[in-house]
Design a protein around this motif. Structure first.
Motif, PDB file in Angstrom:
ATOM      1  N   ARG A 226       3.087  -0.305   2.027  1.00  0.00           N
ATOM      2  CA  ARG A 226       4.043  -1.213   1.403  1.00  0.00           C
ATOM      3  C   ARG A 226       3.322  -2.333   0.660  1.00  0.00           C
ATOM      4  N   LEU A 227       2.204  -2.771   1.261  1.00  0.00           N
ATOM      5  CA  LEU A 227       1.432  -3.819   0.589  1.00  0.00           C
ATOM      6  C   LEU A 227       0.887  -3.317  -0.750  1.00  0.00           C
ATOM      7  N   LEU A 228       0.349  -2.079  -0.732  1.00  0.00           N
ATOM      8  CA  LEU A 228      -0.198  -1.522  -1.973  1.00  0.00           C
ATOM      9  C   LEU A 228       0.902  -1.367  -3.018  1.00  0.00           C
ATOM     10  N   ALA A 229       2.085  -0.927  -2.578  1.00  0.00           N
ATOM     11  CA  ALA A 229       3.196  -0.797  -3.519  1.00  0.00           C
ATOM     12  C   ALA A 229       3.568  -2.158  -4.099  1.00  0.00           C
ATOM     13  N   GLY A 230       3.575  -3.179  -3.258  1.00  0.00           N
ATOM     14  CA  GLY A 230       3.882  -4.516  -3.748  1.00  0.00           C
ATOM     15  C   GLY A 230       2.826  -5.034  -4.708  1.00  0.00           C
ATOM     16  N   VAL A 231       1.559  -4.737  -4.385  1.00  0.00           N
ATOM     17  CA  VAL A 231       0.489  -5.169  -5.288  1.00  0.00           C
ATOM     18  C   VAL A 231       0.634  -4.506  -6.651  1.00  0.00           C
ATOM     19  N   ASN A 232       0.949  -3.216  -6.662  1.00  0.00           N
ATOM     20  CA  ASN A 232       1.114  -2.510  -7.939  1.00  0.00           C
ATOM     21  C   ASN A 232       2.250  -3.110  -8.751  1.00  0.00           C
ATOM     22  N   ARG A 233       3.342  -3.486  -8.060  1.00  0.00           N
ATOM     23  CA  ARG A 233       4.449  -4.109  -8.806  1.00  0.00           C
ATOM     24  C   ARG A 233       4.045  -5.483  -9.339  1.00  0.00           C
ATOM     25  N   GLN A 234       3.222  -6.224  -8.568  1.00  0.00           N
ATOM     26  CA  GLN A 234       2.773  -7.532  -9.054  1.00  0.00           C
ATOM     27  C   GLN A 234       1.797  -7.396 -10.218  1.00  0.00           C
ATOM     28  N   ILE A 235       1.023  -6.280 -10.205  1.00  0.00           N
ATOM     29  CA  ILE A 235       0.136  -6.060 -11.356  1.00  0.00           C
ATOM     30  C   ILE A 235       0.962  -5.825 -12.610  1.00  0.00           C
TER      31      ILE A 235
END
Length: 519
Positions: A226-235
Motif C-alpha cells: 500500500r505504501l508503494l502504491a501511495g508513493v507511485n500516486r504521489q510521484i
C-alpha cells in the motif's frame, strides 16, 4: 514565497494512502488454509493423539506389561509340583551262601508293580511340604514257596524354617522385588507421558508463534504494498520522486524475503509437532496442520513452596528412586536373614497298609489290596515324626560379604533419593522464576507494541502533512514488525515456560485431567 503545503486534491490522495497504512492486513493464506490439505487441530487433540501414537511412549507402555507378566511368573514359586513314578520289574536270584549276609541265601523270582505319587510345594511362611503315597504289588516264588503281597504308604511331611529363610527367602524376595519393578515401570510411563505432553505443548506453541510471525511479516508486506502504491500516486502528482519508489520497492522486497523465511518456519514447526504426535511424514498427500487456538496467555499464581510440595509428591522419576530404595531394603532384609543358621522344624504323619500271603506250591497265593487300603483308611499302622534340623556354615564368608554390600547399596539408594529431591527442587525453582520473568517481560513488550503503533501512526500523519520523510516511516514500520515479533515471541516463551514449570512439578497429566490406563 513558495507555498509548500499540499493542495486539497493532494491532501485527499495522501489521506487515502496513509490512512490505509494504519490497518494491518490479515494473513493472505486464509483461502489456502480452508482447503482440504489443512487439518484443523487443537492442543487437546494433539495431546490425546501423542499419548496414543507417540512411538517412544508406545515402547514405554510395553514395560508394565512385561513387568506384570514377570511378577505373575514369580508367583510360580508357590506352584506345587506333581511327581508320578510307575514301574514294572521282574527280579530273580539263584541264591548262594554269603557269610556276610545270611539273608542272601534265598532263591526267588518275583514280578512287581510299584507306583510313587507325590505333591510338593512351598507355603507363604516358607514351609516346604510333601504329600505322597506309595503302592507296591509283588508276587512270585521265594525258597520254593509262592507269595503275593501289597504294601501301601500315605505320608505328609512338613519342614518349616525357624531362622534362616523364615521371614524371607529367595522366592519371596523375588516377588517383592518384582512388585516394586512393576510400579517402577508404571511410573516410567507416567514420567514419559508428562514429558510427551510437555513436548507437544512446546511444539504447539512454537507452531502458533511461527504462524503469528508469518502473519506479522505478511502484514508488513501488505503495508508496504500500500505504501508503494501511495508513493507511485504521489510521484504522479509531483510530490515524490522515482528514487522514493525505488526505496519503497526495495523495502517491500526485504519484507517479502522475510515472509518466505517465516513460511519455512511454519513448515518446520509443523514437522516437529508431527514427529511428536507419531504421524508419518510420508503420507500422500501431506496434510498441513491448522491450529485452532490463538497464542494467548493466562496469568498463573506462582507459589514456590506449593510447587515444591507438588513436585516432591508427583514427580515420577523421584518416585522411581524411592522404589529403588525399597528394593534395596528388601535385598538387605534378605541378606541379613541369610546370616542366621538353619533351624528347621520337621514334622510328618503317615499311614501304612499291607497284605501278604505265602503258600506252598499248588495252593493259590492271593493277597488282598482292599485290606491294605482299609488299613490305611483306619489308621492301623500310623507313623508320627517330629524333629529339628540344624546347620551352620562355619565361615559364612559369602553371606557376610553380601550383607555388607547390600548395606552400602541401600545407603547409596537413599543418597540418590536425596540428590534427586534437590535436583527436582532446583528444576521447579528455575522453571517457576523463568515463567514469572517471561510474564513480566511480556507486559513490557505489550507496552512497547502500543508505543510502536502510536509512533508509526503519528509519523504517518506527519508524512501526510508533509512534515516527515518516507525513510522514517519505513523505519518505524520495520520497528513495529520487530516489536510485534518480539511480543509474540514473549507470549510463546511464557506459555512454553509455564509448560516447563508444570513438567518440573510433574503435574501436566493432572492439569489436563488425564488418567493413564496402564492395563
Amino acid at each position: 514565497m513558495t507555498n509548500t503545503l499540499p493542495t486539497l486534491k493532494q491532501a485527499a490522495v495522501l489521506a487515502a494512502v496513509w490512512g490505509g497504512l494504519l490497518l494491518l492486513s490479515p494473513v493472505h493464506g486464509l483461502a489456502q488454509e480452508q482447503s482440504p490439505t489443512f487439518r484443523p487441530i487443537t492442543l487437546l487433540e494433539c495431546i490425546q493423539t501423542a499419548l496414543l501414537k507417540n512411538h517412544a511412549l508406545q515402547i514405554q507402555r510395553l514395560n508394565p506389561a512385561i513387568a506384570r507378566n514377570t511378577l505373575r511368573g514369580s508367583y510360580g514359586y508357590y506352584d506345587p509340583w506333581f511327581t508320578a513314578d510307575v514301574r514294572r520289574e521282574s527280579l530273580s536270584d539263584s541264591g548262594g551262601f554269603d557269610p556276610a549276609d545270611f539273608s542272601k541265601d534265598a532263591v526267588y523270582r518275583a514280578d512287581s508293580t510299584t507306583a510313587r505319587l507325590a505333591l510338593t510345594g512351598v507355603l507363604p511362611t516358607g514351609a516346604r511340604y510333601t504329600l505322597g503315597g506309595d503302592y507296591a504289588n509283588s508276587y512270585g516264588t521265594r525258597n520254593f514257596m509262592d507269595f503275593d503281597s501289597y504294601n501301601l504308604n500315605a505320608d505328609l511331611t512338613l519342614q518349616q524354617p525357624l531362622l534362616k529363610n523364615f521371614w524371607i527367602d529367595q522366592g519371596r524376595m523375588t516377588i517383592q522385588i518384582n512388585k516394586h519393578n512393576l510400579k517402577i515401570t508404571e511410573l516410567g510411563v507416567r514420567y514419559l507421558a508428562n514429558d510427551v505432553i510437555n513436548q507437544v505443548q512446546l511444539a504447539y506453541y512454537e507452531l502458533l508463534y511461527a504462524r503469528e510471525y508469518l502473519g506479522i511479516q505478511q502484514g508488513l508486506v501488505a503495508m508496504r504494498h500500500r505504501l508503494l502504491a501511495g508513493v507511485n500516486r504521489q510521484i504522479e502528482v509531483g510530490m515524490l520522486t522515482p528514487p522514493d519508489a525505488q526505496l519503497a520497492q526495495s523495502q517491500l522486497a526485504v519484507a517479502q524475503a522475510e515472509c518466505v523465511s517465516a513460511s519455512n518456519l511454519v513448515v518446520l514447526a509443523e514437522n516437529a509437532l508431527k514427529t511428536i504426535l507419531g504421524e508419518a511424514h510420508d503420507q500422500a498427500p501431506a496434510r498441513r496442520l491448522l491450529p485452532q487456538e490463538q497464542l494467548i496467555t493466562v496469568p498463573e499464581a506462582f507459589d514456590l513452596h506449593e510447587s515444591w510440595t507438588r513436585a516432591l509428591r508427583l514427580r515420577a522419576d523421584l518416585a522411581q528412586l524411592r522404589l529403588d530404595l525399597k528394593k534395596a531394603e528388601v535385598d538387605l532384609k534378605y541378606r541379613h536373614n541369610q546370616l542366621f543358621p538353619s533351624l528347621d522344624l520337621v514334622a510328618g504323619y503317615g499311614r501304612r497298609g499291607a497284605s501278604t500271603v505265602q503258600t506252598w506250591p499248588g495252593y493259590p497265593a492271593a493277597a488282598s489290596a482292599s485290606e491294605a487300603f482299609s488299613q490305611i483308611g483306619r489308621g492301623d499302622n500310623p507313623s508320627i515324626r517330629v524333629g529339628v534340623i540344624f546347620s551352620l556354615p562355619l565361615g559364612r564368608t559369602m553371606e557376610r560379604g553380601s550383607y555388607q554390600a547390600s548395606k552400602h547399596l541401600k545407603m547409596q539408594a537413599a543418597l540418590l533419593v536425596k540428590q534427586k529431591e534437590q535436583v527436582v527442587m532446583q528444576e521447579v525453582s528455575d522453571a517457576l522464576h523463568t515463567a514469572q520473568a517471561d510474564w513480566d517481560r511480556l507486559q513490557v513488550m505489550r507496552e512497547a507494541v502500543k508505543s510502536a503503533e502510536n509512533a508509526l501512526a503519528a509519523e504517518e500523519r506527519r508524512l501526510a502533512g508533509g512534515k516527515s520523510t518516507l525513510f522514517v516511516v519505513l523505519q518505524l514500520q520495520r520497528d513495529l514488525a520487530t516489536v510485534q515479533t518480539t511480543e509474540a515471541r514473549a507470549r510463546a516463551n511464557y506459555n512454553q515456560a509455564v509448560s516447563r514449570w508444570r513438567w518440573a512439578e510433574g503435574s501436566l497429566l493432572e492439569s489436563h485431567r488425564i488418567a493413564l490406563d496402564l492395563r
